[in-house]
Every structure is written in C-alpha cells, then in structure tokens.
Enzyme design. Sequence first.
Site, PDB file in Angstrom:
ATOM      1  N   LYS A 195     -62.930   8.687  12.570  1.00 13.94           N
ATOM      2  CA  LYS A 195     -61.767   9.578  12.529  1.00 13.94           C
ATOM      3  C   LYS A 195     -62.256  11.015  12.394  1.00 13.94           C
ATOM      4  CE  LYS A 195     -59.110  11.451   9.579  1.00 13.94           C
ATOM      5  NZ  LYS A 195     -58.779  12.678  10.322  1.00 13.94           N
ATOM      6  N   GLU A 270     -70.883  12.383   1.642  1.00 12.45           N
ATOM      7  CA  GLU A 270     -71.622  13.647   1.743  1.00 12.45           C
ATOM      8  C   GLU A 270     -70.614  14.735   1.430  1.00 12.45           C
ATOM      9  OE1 GLU A 270     -74.656  13.705   2.027  1.00 12.45           O
ATOM     10  OE2 GLU A 270     -75.188  11.832   3.022  1.00 12.45           O
ATOM     11  N   CYS A 304     -72.191  22.564   4.438  1.00 10.73           N
ATOM     12  CA  CYS A 304     -72.104  22.083   3.052  1.00 10.73           C
ATOM     13  C   CYS A 304     -73.295  22.454   2.191  1.00 10.73           C
ATOM     14  CB  CYS A 304     -71.902  20.577   3.047  1.00 10.73           C
ATOM     15  SG  CYS A 304     -73.057  19.736   4.135  1.00 10.73           S
ATOM     16  N   GLU A 405     -67.073  25.762  -4.345  1.00  8.73           N
ATOM     17  CA  GLU A 405     -67.479  25.877  -2.952  1.00  8.73           C
ATOM     18  C   GLU A 405     -66.441  26.701  -2.190  1.00  8.73           C
ATOM     19  OE1 GLU A 405     -67.515  22.283  -0.499  1.00  8.73           O
ATOM     20  OE2 GLU A 405     -69.496  22.928   0.204  1.00  8.73           O
TER      21      GLU A 405
END
Length: 901
Positions: A195, A270, A304, A405
């Site tokens: 997906k 992750e 990331c 983040e």
Amino acid sequence: MEGTPILNPIARRSEMDSYKLFINGEFVEAANGKTFEAIDPGTEQPMATVAQAGKADAEAAIAAARKAFDSGVWSGLAPSARLAKLQDFADQIAQQGLRLAATESQNAGQIMNLAKFMPLLSIGFARNISLYAATKFPWEEEIPASGNAFGPGREFIRREPIGVCVGIIPWNFPMMMAMWKMIPALAMGNTVVIKPASYTPLTALILAEAAKAAGIPNGVVNVIAGSGGEVGKILCTHPDVDKVAFTGSTAIGREIMRMASSTVKKVTLELGGKSANIILDDADLSLAVEGATYGTFSHQGQICESGTRVLVSSKIYDQFVEMFKKRAEALRVGYQMDPTSHLGPLVSKEQLATVEGYVKTGKEEGAELITGGKRVEVKGIKGGYYYAPTIFVNVKNKMRIAQEEIFGPVVCVIKYDTDEEAVAIANDSIYGLGGGVFSSNTARAERVARGVRTGTMWINNYHIFADFCPFGGYKQSGVGRELGAEGLHEYTQVKRVHVSYVADRNTNMNFSLLSDNKKVEGFGYCCPTAVNAGRGALSSISKSIVDLGSRRALILTDPGVRKAGLADLVKNALADFCVGIYDKIPPDPDLESVDGATDAARELRADCIVSVGGGSVMDTAKGVCVTLKNGGKANDHLNFVVLTEPQTPHIAIPTTAGTGSEVTNVSVLTSKGAGRKLFIVDTRIMPNAAILDPRFTMTLPKEMTVATGMDAMTHAVEAMTSIMSNQICDGQALHAIRLISENLPLVVADGKNEKARLNMQIAATMAGWAFTIAQVGLAHGMAHTAGALHHVPHGAACGIVLPKVMRYNVDHATDKLALVAQALGVNTKGMKEREAALAAADAIEDLMKKVGHPLRFRDVGVPEDGLMMCAFHAIADTADLFNARPVNDPMEVFEIYKQAY
Ligand SMILES: NC(=O)c1ccc[n+]([C@@H]2O[C@H](COP(=O)([O-])OP(=O)(O)OC[C@H]3O[C@@H](n4cnc5c(N)ncnc54)[C@H](O)[C@@H]3O)[C@@H](O)[C@H]2O)c1
C-alpha cells in the site's frame, strides 16, 4: 521557472493518466468505483487519477495473496526458480526506467537529479537480494551439537516464508521503499500486498505492471492505493495477514504495532529519527559542512535518518556555522524536474504546514534562526510547496525542534565541548535511526560512533545505503531491520526439526519421566580410546604422538607421582617430543587447576598433553585439552555433549588402580563458584590413547591402591545397575568386578605383584568403558558430594557408600546385583535372586575389610552434622539420574549417609 526541465509534465500532458489497483494479477477499478488524484507538489496540479481502494479491495488483495501463498505457486518454488522470476522482474523495471524516474520525481517532489537514479538502484537491489537469497541464504542449517544430552538426534532448522506480507510505504521514496518491502519478501517466498502512501501511489503501481510483465504468478504481488486510515486498518488487523512491514512516522508506527497485536502479526517498523551528525573539532571543515548540507537538506529533509541535529564542537562552532549558512544559502530551490534544482517542493500542503509550525516553535523556544524559515516562490510556477533551507543555531537539545521530527529542510545546530558530551546529546532522544561523525581521526570517530545508540553511523559520509548492509532503528526509531541478511531473516519463520536418535518407547529417557519404567533399552557404543597394555607399553608413546600429528608434548602430573619418578620415565620415553613437565595438579582438581595447567601449555606451545597420574591428573588433562583447543578458561567449557571437533590430543598413563578415567568421556572438576563438582561430558574429551603399563602403579601407596580399586569397583557395579546399562557394558563390568575382587587383595598384599597390578589397570579401564556408556548412580552422587564438601578422596567415598546404595537399589536391579554377586565369587547356588543381590553388598563389605578400606564416613573426617547438607546436595548430582531406583527424596539419601557414617 529557471532552466528547462527535461520533462515538463504540464506541457507534455493533454489528458491525465489513470491508474488502477493491482489485485490478483489484474488491474482493476476500486470496487466502489472511487478515484482520487495524484498531485504534483511542485505545481499543486493533479497529474493522474488513481483508483482508491476501500475495504472490499483490501480484502480482495489479501485474499489473493493468501490464496497464492497457500497454493505454493510461489512459496513452493526453489529459491533459484524465484531468482529467475525476480531477475525478469528487474528487467521489466529497467524497461520502465525513464517513466519510473519521471513519475517519481513529479509525484514525490524528488529532484530529477536524484529520481533518475532510483530505477537503477531498484534494479540493482532486486538483483543483489534475490541472488543472495537463492545462493547464500542459510535456508537449512544443521545444529551439530544440540545442547540437550537427554534428547539425542539430528537437529536442523529450516527457514520458511512467513506468508502474506503487507508493505506500507511512505511518500518520500515511494519506488525504493516499495522495492525494499517487495523484493526481500518475494525472494524469501512470501506474497505481498503493497500500500503506497496516498500522496504518492504511482510508481508502486508501475512496479506492479513490471511484475505482471515478468510473469510473477497472480496474487503474489498486489498493490492497492488508498487511505492509510481505512485500508491500513484492514491490512493490519486482517487474520490472513502474517506480517506488516511499515515505513513512516513513529506515531503511525505505534498505531500499526497496536493494530497488528490483535492477531499477533510479525512487525517490522522503520520509523522516525532525529539523528545527530557530530562534527568533531578535528574534522575537515569543508567536508563536514558538505556532509551537514547533504545530510539534512537532501530531498528537502524528508528522509527519516537525516542528520537534523548537527552537533558542533565549541572549538570550531563559529567558523562552522558561518560556512554552513553560506552553503545553505547557495542551494537552489526549484521545480523538481528542473535539472538545475538542488531542492524541490515538500510533498504536500500538510507537510508544508508542519514545517512552518516547527519553525515558529523554534523561534518561540529561543533558538536563533540564521537563514531560511520561509516559503520560496519559484519563478514561472504558481504555487508549489517550496521551503527554504533553514538553519537554527544555539539550539538546546531539550527544545522541541531538537527532540521532534520535523521532516523538512530544517536543521538544529547544537554546540558541545567534549566528545563524551556530544555522544550524550546524541543519545538524549527517543530516536536512534542514523547519525554521522566527521573527524580526521578514524579511531576517534569510531569511538564516538560506538557510543551512539542508533542503527546506522556514517563516518565522514551521510545517507549511504547499501543492499547488503542492514538498516533500522534503535529505540522508538523502529523494530527489526531492512536490507542485508538481517532484512531477509525478517521475512522468514524459523522451524526447528528434531529427528530422534531413538525411535523406541523404552529407550526414550524423556518419555520415561511419566512412567515407572526408567530402564533404557537401546544404546549406542563408542569408546574411541586406543589402549596399549602390558609391561613396556610405555614405549608405544612416541609412535602415538607422531600418529596424532603432534610434536610438542607437555606432561601433566602431580607432585606425588613426580616424586615417585613416574613423570621422568615418561619424559625419557618421549625424548625430544617433551616440551616440559607441569606437576602442580592437586588432588580433586578445580577449575583453577585446569587454568594453571592450560597457561603452562600455552606458554610452551604444547600441541599434545600426556597425563601421568590418577583421576585428578586425568580430569585436569581433559579440561586442559578442551580449554587449549577452544580458548578462554575452564569455566567456559563445563558442559554436556556440545563439542563438535576433536580436542587437543591426549595420551593418558594411569598410575592408580584406578579410576578408569583414561578411557572415560567425563572430566570431574570442582567449581568453587558453584560449590560443587561439575562436569565436562563429551565423547570428544576421551583420551586418544591410554597406556596401561604396570610399572606405573607399583609405587602407589597401599591406601591409594585400595581406594582407587574401590573406585573402579563402584564404576563397574553402578554401570551394571544403571538404567542405561546394556549387554556390552555388562560384559565389561562383570569381568572388571571379577578381576578387582581377585586382584585387589593381591596388590594390597604385595604392591610389586606386576601381574595383579596390570589386571587392576585392565579392570579399571573396562569399568571405565562400561560407565562411559552406561553411566553411574547414587553412590557416585554421594561420593562427589562428600568429596566436594568434606574433601573425602573419591575412591574412599565411593567404597563407603557402595554397599549401602546396592541395598537401596536391591528391588530395582535384583537380577543385575545377583550377577554381581557371582562375579564377586559368592556361591549363589540355592539362593533366591534377591538374596543373592543382597549377598553382593555383603561381599563388597567383606572385600573392603579384607583390603583395609575405610568403612565409615566418620573414619574419613566427615562430621555427623554435615550429613543432612550432603544429602541435599547429593540429590542434585547428575549421576543420580541413572540410578536404578529413582532418587528424589533427600531424606532417603540422608538415611544412606547415616548408615555409612
Ligand atoms: N573422569 C573420570 O572418569 C573419573 C573417574 C573416577 C574418578 N575421577 C576423579 O579422580 C579423582 C581421584 O583420582 P584418584 O583416586 O586416581 O587419585 P588422585 O589422582 O587424586 O591421586 C591421589 C594421590 O595418589 C598419588 N599417586 C597416584 N599415583 C601414584 C603412584 N603410582 N605412586 C605414588 N603416588 C601416586 C598422587 O600423587 C596423589 O597424591 C577425583 O577427583 C575423581 O572425581 C574421575
């Protein structure tokens, strides 16, 4: 727009492309007919319509993947057959290379200069990983030593596919992330439902076209675009899904883990990061500035593991900040498909708003904004989510902009004083995904890298991924790894297969736990020690050394044996092969005795051990051979049946009457730490050769002759009555009993009776062979304990308890004990079997009296109030496991100790 884009999508397209879902090998509309638009974030214009999967489509994709998996059409292929298909897949991806690169760039906002490499990297990844999976991956592995001595057999593990694997893909690198999820899963035999993120669904659907063109069977690959909220929930909770691999934010990762928990799916995550890029004071500044620039502003910071906290030594801080600012301001923000752009747009309006929000927060928190902090307008384009490279300096690590983040082109520069402080700041984060160190001193940089709790550290580099190097997060940056062998293991289940050595109910020791019949019927017999016996047998030693491939023999002995001149006899026989004599072995050796002798052997570079002495020397020598071969200390090697290779060669020359240890597979060593005797038990520790030369026992003092003779007797009797006894051992044990009962009185009467001495040695060896296979019993358990707690010599303790234990066992080994009686010379004619069995115990006591063996523990220094403690220890001795009568009750054992007191 400055420059000329290679592909100007706005100019090129007259009508929009439309993409469908890929389910069970077909491109289909959504069941409910819904579509959505994929947007070009550089222009905010729609670039394609895409079928929007809903619940029914997700379920159809899962059903297709399930059916394909269960059919074996993919999971049942040999890895090499899957390799062939995946190579075809790679070829098909190559054919779509330009389209994939252009679509990725336009849809994900990735600058064309980066996106153009993605197909190439994807193809390389597919080829590398699938080849590794087919040729190097350990699909099946034998376990040479299982670590369970009581369940012998072949042990192997198989690695098998997990089943239906869902891959949920982020929007930053849609194509590469889809490959990272698909290829390892497929190479390991799984089926997949991919997906892609709603913002960036297109390249994953192009990959589906490539999979179809490559002939990957229907249902093996499914790609459905749709909202994470709706479709994601079904994918993460459906009982037919076996694993979910997700790349994305930590917040969603937590949610996925929670959803997957309802059906206990395997999960790899992750997640986010706030990685530290540490610039040490000795760094090459121009390199470090480049590293910080590339490490944070690549792909607009939407990576990331970006190094979004740049930690800079106070010694170079001002200079670094000045250079970094200049470098950031030189970066060109532009349309992503313009080849001159360094930064493209952020992926979406929402992401832009997030970034703007954090910049506002940073200012409010007191961080100093030195450049950027604003949107950028690109000439010739109306709209687009462009944002300037942004640097905050004087950031405190506690600030939100340093802890959370941001996922945009915003970097925090943090000052530190020492390397230790830099590591502490780097670790002060809920994340641990990536990180960098810049330094001109590699050793120093590695020290810093070791200190940071993170999944990847780059030294003098950044953002370097590699197909065979694992990637993943510490702490809240993730679970599991992608890429490399570790990544492939994440897509397998491990199955252990045990093939029992014994396919018989009465030979299976474990099954006997629930039954009263403890006797083990079947057996294997392997006692590899070569024996040279007879007067003058010592001469065989040099040939034995040569046959063993050795040149440097170390003699191990104890002071008494050396004093008797026996070690020197051996030294002379060894001639040039002798590198030394180590004579510091004490009676009842402990682990330190082995370590001391091993050190001597290491120092002398010995490649062979010659043990000259009684059981103490031989047990030590066995421990030395294992420790020399395997390294470390003796304590590292106390174990049962785990050695898989031959140990350091060992030639044993017994000097007592004896323990039989010259041929046994056990080394008995006292452990001060454990407060008891512990064992190395393994066929591999049996001496390679034993020399039975009667000259070596002539000097043995009388009481030692008696005690060790009774040790051999105890081995033989207990081997007979053990639940592991067998015909071969019985034969050896009975003859040993006969020889001992005849010859022990003779050697006691005349220590120089050479023939009787040799017979005692032979008897001890046979008893040793017998007990190596048949094992011993409670008398040994009790003797080990008396030895460990009260220093009673082993042979003496064995003799004292033996007749009592025989009586204790009388109803559990009646027939065997009756045979023992005969071997002891008892005239059993006319006796009932039980009567004969009891007569055996009496005969042992008669023999002990005749040869002057101590009969009571009180005679050998055991205090009466120590007996209860002995009993509690003795019931845990391994030897008891094999006793004819089950030993469970310490009070019963206490009773025997009392009788023997
Ligand atoms: N591994 C096995 O299969 C096994 C079997 C039984 C016993 N053991 C162990 O063996 C140890 C006992 O061994 P042991 O009873 O042979 O005694 P030992 O090796 O401890 O020797 C006892 C004493 O006898 C002296 N000695 C030995 N031979 C001599 C000789 N020919 N002339 C003069 N003096 C001599 C030694 O110097 C020592 O002082 C215990 O630790 C026991 O656990 C091991």
